[in-house]
Design a protein around this motif. Structure first.
Motif, PDB file in Angstrom:
ATOM      1  N   PRO A   1     -11.687   4.688   1.046  1.00  0.00           N
ATOM      2  CA  PRO A   1     -11.309   3.440   0.373  1.00  0.00           C
ATOM      3  C   PRO A   1     -10.729   3.692  -1.017  1.00  0.00           C
ATOM      4  CG  PRO A   1     -13.694   3.683   0.430  1.00  0.00           C
ATOM      5  CD  PRO A   1     -13.142   4.739   1.341  1.00  0.00           C
ATOM      6  N   ALA A   2      -9.790   2.832  -1.414  1.00  0.00           N
ATOM      7  CA  ALA A   2      -9.126   2.978  -2.710  1.00  0.00           C
ATOM      8  C   ALA A   2     -10.075   2.791  -3.878  1.00  0.00           C
ATOM      9  CB  ALA A   2      -7.966   1.983  -2.813  1.00  0.00           C
ATOM     10  N   SER A   3     -11.227   2.215  -3.647  1.00  0.00           N
ATOM     11  CA  SER A   3     -12.198   2.030  -4.724  1.00  0.00           C
ATOM     12  C   SER A   3     -12.665   3.361  -5.305  1.00  0.00           C
ATOM     13  CB  SER A   3     -13.404   1.236  -4.216  1.00  0.00           C
ATOM     14  OG  SER A   3     -14.014   1.901  -3.117  1.00  0.00           O
ATOM     15  N   ILE A   4     -12.525   4.437  -4.542  1.00  0.00           N
ATOM     16  CA  ILE A   4     -12.938   5.760  -5.016  1.00  0.00           C
ATOM     17  C   ILE A   4     -11.810   6.434  -5.788  1.00  0.00           C
ATOM     18  CG2 ILE A   4     -13.611   8.089  -4.276  1.00  0.00           C
ATOM     19  CD1 ILE A   4     -15.185   6.841  -2.027  1.00  0.00           C
ATOM     20  N   TRP A   5     -10.584   6.403  -5.253  1.00  0.00           N
ATOM     21  CA  TRP A   5      -9.501   7.178  -5.844  1.00  0.00           C
ATOM     22  C   TRP A   5      -8.467   6.352  -6.619  1.00  0.00           C
ATOM     23  CZ3 TRP A   5      -4.990   5.345  -3.837  1.00  0.00           C
ATOM     24  CH2 TRP A   5      -5.036   4.749  -2.569  1.00  0.00           C
ATOM     25  N   GLY A   6      -8.518   5.038  -6.514  1.00  0.00           N
ATOM     26  CA  GLY A   6      -7.482   4.197  -7.084  1.00  0.00           C
ATOM     27  C   GLY A   6      -7.244   4.389  -8.571  1.00  0.00           C
ATOM     28  N   ALA A  15      -4.562  10.579  -0.369  1.00  0.00           N
ATOM     29  CA  ALA A  15      -4.148   9.206  -0.668  1.00  0.00           C
ATOM     30  C   ALA A  15      -3.376   9.145  -1.983  1.00  0.00           C
ATOM     31  CB  ALA A  15      -5.368   8.292  -0.727  1.00  0.00           C
ATOM     32  N   LEU A  16      -3.642  10.092  -2.880  1.00  0.00           N
ATOM     33  CA  LEU A  16      -2.949  10.158  -4.174  1.00  0.00           C
ATOM     34  C   LEU A  16      -1.669  10.988  -4.095  1.00  0.00           C
ATOM     35  CD1 LEU A  16      -6.114  10.643  -6.396  1.00  0.00           C
ATOM     36  CD2 LEU A  16      -4.584   8.669  -6.461  1.00  0.00           C
ATOM     37  N   GLY A  17      -1.322  11.451  -2.899  1.00  0.00           N
ATOM     38  CA  GLY A  17      -0.092  12.213  -2.718  1.00  0.00           C
ATOM     39  C   GLY A  17      -0.221  13.693  -2.975  1.00  0.00           C
TER      40      GLY A  17
END
Length: 286
Positions: A111-116, A193-195
């Motif tokens: 989930p984006a809540s971790i890495w966003g 997810a961050l590329g």
């Protein structure tokens, strides 16, 4: 540091198959952070063996077995001289291109809540290393807090039910501890997810005396940073791998880097692997 490893496992195929092909990733390789001094892999049954270099750059061994009338024992043992490189591996020409490890697998969706919060830093080449260190610390904190909460709830429920909180006998050892798997896969999925290319690593860890972990099988992650190459990140311990880490294999996720897989396919959770003995210790380096 010179680390000696002895790991003995037992597999009972009574519920799996009487004819099986094993895919073993249980042979370490020398590299920038470790040198293999000696290593052996022994089986308690006759077999055909075919060693190959797989698509991830691992030294794999295919083992064909048939007519198994008793459990199979696998014993790996040897010595690895490890080097302290602050987690930096660089890049070897024999390895696949880093961009292969952009691939997201079902078990590495995070989930984006971790890495966003690291989107901005990760998008700037000069800030990517700092972003990965920040991500490692965040995963360590978030998953650690969740584990403590779940442990507290479990203890409370057990006390309410009047049951023992011990759910696993002291002599049972998981092949790779669930916590290590969770921390590693979360980092891998977040970095992708961050590329940033990231891969899952299976191996061993020699714990220090004052650490709240055991010397055991272990898992961590590696991310590819432009200009530096591959760098290891151990979110479970909140540090880059040291000379106490021994690398065995890499892959997209826990399944593709699993030390043992069976064909015909048996789910990673269904393969009846039991650790009989494990010893990870420092040896005098002469």
């Amino acid at each position: 540091m010179l680390i000696s490893i002895r790991h003995r496992l037992r597999i009972d195929f009574a519920t799996a198959s009487q004819r099986v092909l094993l895919h073993l990733l249980m042979t370490p390789q020398s590299g920038s952070t470790q040198q293999v001094v000696d290593w052996s892999l022994d089986l308690s049954a006759e077999s055909r063996r075919v060693p190959i270099a797989d698509g991830f750059g691992n030294q794999a061994l295919f083992v064909s077995l048939s007519d198994l009338d008793k459990p199979l024992e696998i014993t790996i043992s040897g010595r690895i001289r490890t080097l302290s490189g602050n987690g930096v591996l660089g890049w070897q020409k024999a390895e696949p291109v880093p961009w292969l490890f952009h691939r997201v697998t079902p078990t590495t969706r995070v989930p984006a809540s971790i890495w966003g919060k690291f989107r901005g830093e990760a998008s700037r080449r000069e800030d990517q290393l700092g972003a990965m260190h920040g991500l490692m610390a965040r995963i360590h904190e978030m998953l650690g807090a969740r584990s403590e909460s779940e442990a507290g709830q479990s203890q409370s429920q057990s006390q309410t039910d009047g049951e023992s909180t011990q759910t696993q006998s002291q002599d049972e050892v998981e092949f790779i501890p669930d916590q290590a798997l969770e921390y590693a896969r979360t980092f891998v999925g977040s970095a992708r997810a961050l590329g940033i290319p990231a891969r899952f690593v299976s191996g061993y860890y020699l714990a220090e005396d004052d650490e709240n972990v055991d010397s055991n099988t272990h898992a961590w992650a590696e991310a590819y940073i432009e200009g530096l190459g591959w760098i290891g990140f151990d979110s479970r311990l909140d540090m880059c791998p040291t000379d106490r880490h021994v690398r065995m294999a890499v892959g997209f996720d826990a399944e593709t880097a699993a030390p043992i897989r069976a064909h015909p396919a048996v789910g990673i959770d269904d393969l009846p692997v039991e650790t009989v003995e494990i010893l990870v210790a420092e040896e005098a380096d002469r």
